[in-house]
Scaffold this motif. Structure first.
Motif, PDB file in Angstrom:
ATOM      1  N   VAL A   1     -12.411   1.011  -7.764  1.00 53.18           N
ATOM      2  CA  VAL A   1     -11.947   1.045  -6.488  1.00 53.18           C
ATOM      3  C   VAL A   1     -12.519  -0.157  -5.627  1.00 53.18           C
ATOM      4  O   VAL A   1     -11.694  -0.689  -4.805  1.00 53.18           O
ATOM      5  CB  VAL A   1     -12.530   2.237  -5.788  1.00 53.18           C
ATOM      6  CG1 VAL A   1     -11.999   2.164  -4.133  1.00 53.18           C
ATOM      7  CG2 VAL A   1     -11.726   3.413  -6.159  1.00 53.18           C
TER       8      VAL A   1
ATOM      9  N   SER B   1       0.883  -1.239  -0.001  1.00 53.67           N
ATOM     10  CA  SER B   1      -0.038  -0.055   0.058  1.00 53.67           C
ATOM     11  C   SER B   1       0.888   1.006  -0.040  1.00 53.67           C
ATOM     12  O   SER B   1       0.370   2.384  -0.453  1.00 53.67           O
ATOM     13  CB  SER B   1      -0.888  -0.126   1.119  1.00 53.67           C
ATOM     14  OG  SER B   1      -0.203   0.060   2.426  1.00 53.67           O
TER      15      SER B   1
ATOM     16  N   ILE C   1      -0.249   3.523  -2.991  1.00 53.00           N
ATOM     17  CA  ILE C   1      -1.307   4.662  -2.812  1.00 53.00           C
ATOM     18  C   ILE C   1      -1.130   5.900  -3.494  1.00 53.00           C
ATOM     19  O   ILE C   1      -1.859   6.666  -4.346  1.00 53.00           O
ATOM     20  CB  ILE C   1      -1.614   4.835  -1.176  1.00 53.00           C
ATOM     21  CG1 ILE C   1      -2.394   3.656  -0.952  1.00 53.00           C
ATOM     22  CG2 ILE C   1      -1.927   6.160  -1.259  1.00 53.00           C
ATOM     23  CD1 ILE C   1      -2.605   3.622   0.808  1.00 53.00           C
TER      24      ILE C   1
ATOM     25  N   ARG D   1      -8.995   6.096  -9.523  1.00 54.43           N
ATOM     26  CA  ARG D   1      -8.190   7.267  -8.512  1.00 54.43           C
ATOM     27  C   ARG D   1      -8.782   7.207  -7.262  1.00 54.43           C
ATOM     28  O   ARG D   1     -10.220   7.111  -6.786  1.00 54.43           O
ATOM     29  CB  ARG D   1      -8.276   8.572  -9.175  1.00 54.43           C
ATOM     30  CG  ARG D   1      -7.451   9.505  -9.032  1.00 54.43           C
ATOM     31  CD  ARG D   1      -7.619  10.624  -9.644  1.00 54.43           C
ATOM     32  NE  ARG D   1      -7.689  10.364 -11.150  1.00 54.43           N
ATOM     33  CZ  ARG D   1      -7.992  11.007 -12.170  1.00 54.43           C
ATOM     34  NH1 ARG D   1      -9.090  11.945 -11.998  1.00 54.43           N
ATOM     35  NH2 ARG D   1      -7.815  10.612 -13.432  1.00 54.43           N
ATOM     36  N   LEU D   2      -7.921   7.071  -6.046  1.00 48.33           N
ATOM     37  CA  LEU D   2      -8.293   7.013  -4.714  1.00 48.33           C
ATOM     38  C   LEU D   2      -8.312   8.563  -4.279  1.00 48.33           C
ATOM     39  O   LEU D   2      -7.330   9.197  -4.284  1.00 48.33           O
ATOM     40  CB  LEU D   2      -7.121   6.206  -3.973  1.00 48.33           C
ATOM     41  CG  LEU D   2      -6.869   4.745  -4.194  1.00 48.33           C
ATOM     42  CD1 LEU D   2      -5.844   4.118  -3.521  1.00 48.33           C
ATOM     43  CD2 LEU D   2      -8.299   3.938  -4.355  1.00 48.33           C
TER      44      LEU D   2
ATOM     45  N   PHE E   1      -8.081   1.234   1.702  1.00 49.70           N
ATOM     46  CA  PHE E   1      -7.011   0.613   0.783  1.00 49.70           C
ATOM     47  C   PHE E   1      -5.891   0.016   1.782  1.00 49.70           C
ATOM     48  O   PHE E   1      -5.342  -1.010   1.761  1.00 49.70           O
ATOM     49  CB  PHE E   1      -6.474   1.302  -0.180  1.00 49.70           C
ATOM     50  CG  PHE E   1      -5.730   0.558  -1.114  1.00 49.70           C
ATOM     51  CD1 PHE E   1      -6.324  -0.286  -2.065  1.00 49.70           C
ATOM     52  CD2 PHE E   1      -4.284   0.508  -1.111  1.00 49.70           C
ATOM     53  CE1 PHE E   1      -5.636  -0.836  -2.891  1.00 49.70           C
ATOM     54  CE2 PHE E   1      -3.483  -0.309  -2.037  1.00 49.70           C
ATOM     55  CZ  PHE E   1      -4.137  -0.975  -3.031  1.00 49.70           C
TER      56      PHE E   1
ATOM     57  N   ARG F   1      -3.308   7.620  -6.669  1.00 43.01           N
ATOM     58  CA  ARG F   1      -4.010   8.857  -6.435  1.00 43.01           C
ATOM     59  C   ARG F   1      -3.699   9.617  -7.790  1.00 43.01           C
ATOM     60  O   ARG F   1      -4.629  10.370  -8.116  1.00 43.01           O
ATOM     61  CB  ARG F   1      -3.141   9.495  -5.157  1.00 43.01           C
ATOM     62  CG  ARG F   1      -3.482   9.142  -3.860  1.00 43.01           C
ATOM     63  CD  ARG F   1      -2.869  10.048  -2.967  1.00 43.01           C
ATOM     64  NE  ARG F   1      -2.954   9.665  -1.354  1.00 43.01           N
ATOM     65  CZ  ARG F   1      -4.287  10.196  -1.057  1.00 43.01           C
ATOM     66  NH1 ARG F   1      -5.063  11.069  -1.421  1.00 43.01           N
ATOM     67  NH2 ARG F   1      -4.366   9.795   0.477  1.00 43.01           N
TER      68      ARG F   1
ATOM     69  N   ALA G   1     -10.737   6.628   0.466  1.00 47.79           N
ATOM     70  CA  ALA G   1     -10.487   5.184  -0.328  1.00 47.79           C
ATOM     71  C   ALA G   1      -9.198   4.745  -0.119  1.00 47.79           C
ATOM     72  O   ALA G   1      -8.897   3.413   0.271  1.00 47.79           O
ATOM     73  CB  ALA G   1     -10.737   5.405  -1.837  1.00 47.79           C
ATOM     74  N   ALA G   2      -8.345   5.823   0.116  1.00 44.88           N
ATOM     75  CA  ALA G   2      -6.667   5.287   0.386  1.00 44.88           C
ATOM     76  C   ALA G   2      -6.530   4.743   1.792  1.00 44.88           C
ATOM     77  O   ALA G   2      -5.916   4.035   2.023  1.00 44.88           O
ATOM     78  CB  ALA G   2      -6.024   6.790   0.363  1.00 44.88           C
TER      79      ALA G   2
END
Length: 478
Positions: free
Chosen positions: A120, A47, A51, A63-64, A72, A55, A68-69
Motif C-alpha cells: 500500500v 482512483s 479503488i 488490498r485497500l 489513496f 479492494r 487506505a482507500a
C-alpha cells in the motif's frame, strides 16, 4: 507608437494589428501543453475505478481497507498543493516550456511506481508523485497557453485546459471498465510521455523570452506561433523581470488581481462540486440504475460536452457573463439538491451521513424513485452549470490577470488555494453534514454560489478580446 511614459511601457505581442495569424501552429503548441491537464485529469479519475479493483486485490499487502482507500483518493490533493508551490517557483526560473517538460517526470514515475507496487505504501507514494505533477501542470499549462495565444482565441485555447482535465477523467472512467488497476496505471503514462515528445518541438513563450532579453529567440517563437515577428510596442530591457517583493502588494496592479484570483479559486471549491461528485453515484443508485458505475461515465460525458461548449463560446460571450450564468444555475441546482434531502429525511438525525442518504421507510417506493430522479436532474444540471463557467474560467482568468513579473508567485498561491480548499472541503464535508444535516450542507453551498455571483458582478473584470498587457494596464489604472 511612442508612449507618454516610457517607464510603464509593456510589450504588446501578437499578430499585426490583432488580425488572424498567418500560422496555425499556436493551436499545436496549445494542444501539446494541454496534454499536461489531460494527464492531470487521468490521475484524478484513476482512483474511481482503481479503488474497487484494489479492494479485491489478490495480494493482502495491496488490498485497500476503508482508511487506505480514503488516503489513496485524497493524497493526490496534498501532492498537488505542493506541486502548485513548486510550479510557481519553476515557471519563473526555468520558464514555461521547461516546467511543462519537467512535470512529465513525476507523472510517469508516479504511475510506474503504482504499476510496480508491492504494498500500500508504494501505491500511496505513486499517487503522491502524480499529485505533485498535477499541481505543476495545473499552474504551468494555463500560463503557457495564455502567453502564446492572441486575444481572439485566448478564451478558446485557455478553456481547453479544463476540457482536457475532464476528458482525462472520463478516459480513466471508461478505461476502468476494461482494465484492472495495474494496466490502468500503465495507460496513465501515455499522455505525459506524448507531451514530453511533442513539447520538445514547441517554443518558449515570447513574453517570457522578452523578460529575459532573449530577443532573437522571442522573434523566432513569434514567427513559429503567429507567422509574424512584429512587436507592436517593446518594453525597456529587463523592465518586466523584476521578481516579486511583498512591498508590491501595495500597488493596485498587484493586489487587485491577487484578491480576484485567490477568491475565484476559493469559490470554485466552495460551490460544492466535490460533494456533488461524491454523491452522484449514490443518487443514481436511488434512481434504480442497474449499473451504478454508469453514473461516473454519465457525469464525465456531461462535463466534457459542456466544457467544450464553454470553450467554443468563451471569446464571444465573455468571462463575466458565463461566470454569472454558471453561478445562477448552480444556485438553483444545489438548492434543489438540498430540497431533495430535506424531503427524504424529515426525522431526527443520525451521525452517519451514509444513513442520512436513505429515504424514510414510510415513504412509498415509487415516490422515493421519483424524488431520486429529481435529484439526478439536479446533479446533472449542477455539473453542466459548473462546466460552462466555474470549472474552466477561474483557471483561465488566473493565467490572464497577473503581470509577468509576479505571475509565478501569484499563480502559485492561487493553485495552492484551490488544492487546499479541495482537500478541506472533501475532508470536512461529512462533518458539516452531521452538524447541518445533508440539506443544510447543500443549502450552504447554494449560499456560497450566491456570493460567487455577487463577487463576479462587482469585482471580476471582462478580459475578452484584450491583450495581457491591456489587462495589466486596466488594473494599474492606465
Amino acid at each position: 507608437m511612442t508612449p507618454e511614459d516610457p517607464e510603464e511601457t509593456q510589450p504588446l505581442l501578437g499578430p499585426p494589428g490583432g488580425s488572424a495569424p498567418l500560422s496555425r501552429r499556436v493551436f499545436l503548441a496549445a494542444f501539446a501543453a494541454a496534454l499536461g491537464p489531460l494527464s492531470f485529469g487521468f490521475a484524478l479519475g484513476y482512483s474511481s475505478p482503481a479503488i474497487p479493483s484494489l479492494r479485491r486485490a489478490a495480494s493482502p499487502a495491496l488490498r485497500l481497507d476503508d482508511a487506505a482507500a480514503s488516503w489513496f483518493g485524497a493524497i493526490v490533493t496534498l501532492g498537488a498543493a505542493a506541486g502548485g508551490v513548486l510550479g510557481g517557483w519553476l515557471v519563473d526560473r526555468a520558464g514555461r516550456k521547461l516546467s511543462l517538460l519537467l512535470c512529465t517526470a513525476p507523472f510517469v514515475v508516479g504511475f510506474a511506481v503504482i504499476t510496480a507496487a508491492q504494498n500500500v505504501w508504494m501505491l500511496l507514494g505513486g499517487r503522491l508523485l502524480t499529485g505533485l505533477a498535477c499541481g505543476i501542470a495545473s499552474l504551468v499549462a494555463p500560463v503557457y497557453i495564455s502567453e502564446i495565444s492572441y486575444p481572439a482565441v485566448r478564451g478558446l485555447l485557455g478553456s481547453c485546459v479544463q476540457l482536457m482535465v475532464v476528458t482525462g477523467i472520463l478516459l480513466a472512467y471508461l478505461a476502468g471498465w476494461v482494465l484492472e488497476w495495474r494496466w490502468l496505471a500503465v495507460l496513465g503514462c501515455a499522455p505525459a510521455s506524448f507531451m514530453l515528445l511533442l513539447m520538445c518541438y514547441m517554443p518558449e513563450t515570447p513574453r517570457f523570452l522578452l523578460t529575459r532579453q532573449r530577443h532573437q529567440e522571442a522573434m523566432a517563437a513569434m514567427h513559429f506561433l503567429w507567422g509574424s515577428e512584429q512587436v507592436q510596442e517593446e518594453a525597456p530591457a529587463g523592465a518586466e523581470h523584476q521578481g516579486f517583493r511583498l512591498a508590491q502588494l501595495r500597488h493596485p496592479g498587484i493586489y487587485k488581481p491577487f484578491i480576484i484570483g485567490v477568491s475565484l479559486m476559493a469559490f470554485q471549491q466552495l460551490s460544492g462540486i466535490n460533494a456533488v461528485m461524491f454523491y452522484a453515484e449514490t443518487i443514481f443508485e436511488k434512481a434504480k440504475f442497474k449499473d451504478s458505475s454508469l453514473a461516473s461515465v454519465i457525469v464525465g460525458i456531461i462535463q466534457v460536452l459542456f466544457t467544450a461548449l464553454a470553450a467554443l463560446i468563451m471569446d464571444r460571450a465573455g468571462r463575466r457573463l458565463l461566470l454569472t450564468l454558471s453561478g445562477v444555475v448552480m444556485v438553483f441546482s444545489t438548492s434543489a439538491f438540498g430540497a431533495y434531502f430535506r424531503l427524504t429525511q424529515g426525522g431526527p438525525g443520525n451521525s452517519s451521513h451514509v444513513e442520512l442518504l436513505s429515504p424514510l421507510s414510510m415513504e412509498p417506493a415509487s415516490a422515493s424513485v421519483g424524488l431520486a430522479w429529481l435529484a439526478v436532474g439536479s446533479v446533472c444540471l449542477f455539473i453542466a452549470g459548473f462546466a460552462v463557467g466555474w470549472g474552466p474560467i477561474p483557471w483561465l482568468l488566473m493565467s490572464e490577470i497577473f503581470p509577468l513579473h509576479v505571475k509565478g508567485v501569484a499563480t502559485g498561491v492561487c493553485v495552492l488555494t484551490n488544492w487546499f480548499m479541495a482537500f478541506l472541503v472533501t475532508k470536512e464535508f461529512s462533518s458539516v453534514m452531521e452538524v447541518l444535516r445533508p440539506y443544510g450542507a447543500f443549502w450552504l453551498a447554494s449560499a456560497f454560489c450566491i456570493l460567487s455571483v455577487l463577487f463576479t458582478l462587482s469585482c471580476v473584470p471582462e478580459t475578452k478580446g484584450k491583450t495581457l498587457e491591456e489587462i495589466t494596464a486596466h488594473f494599474e489604472g492606465r
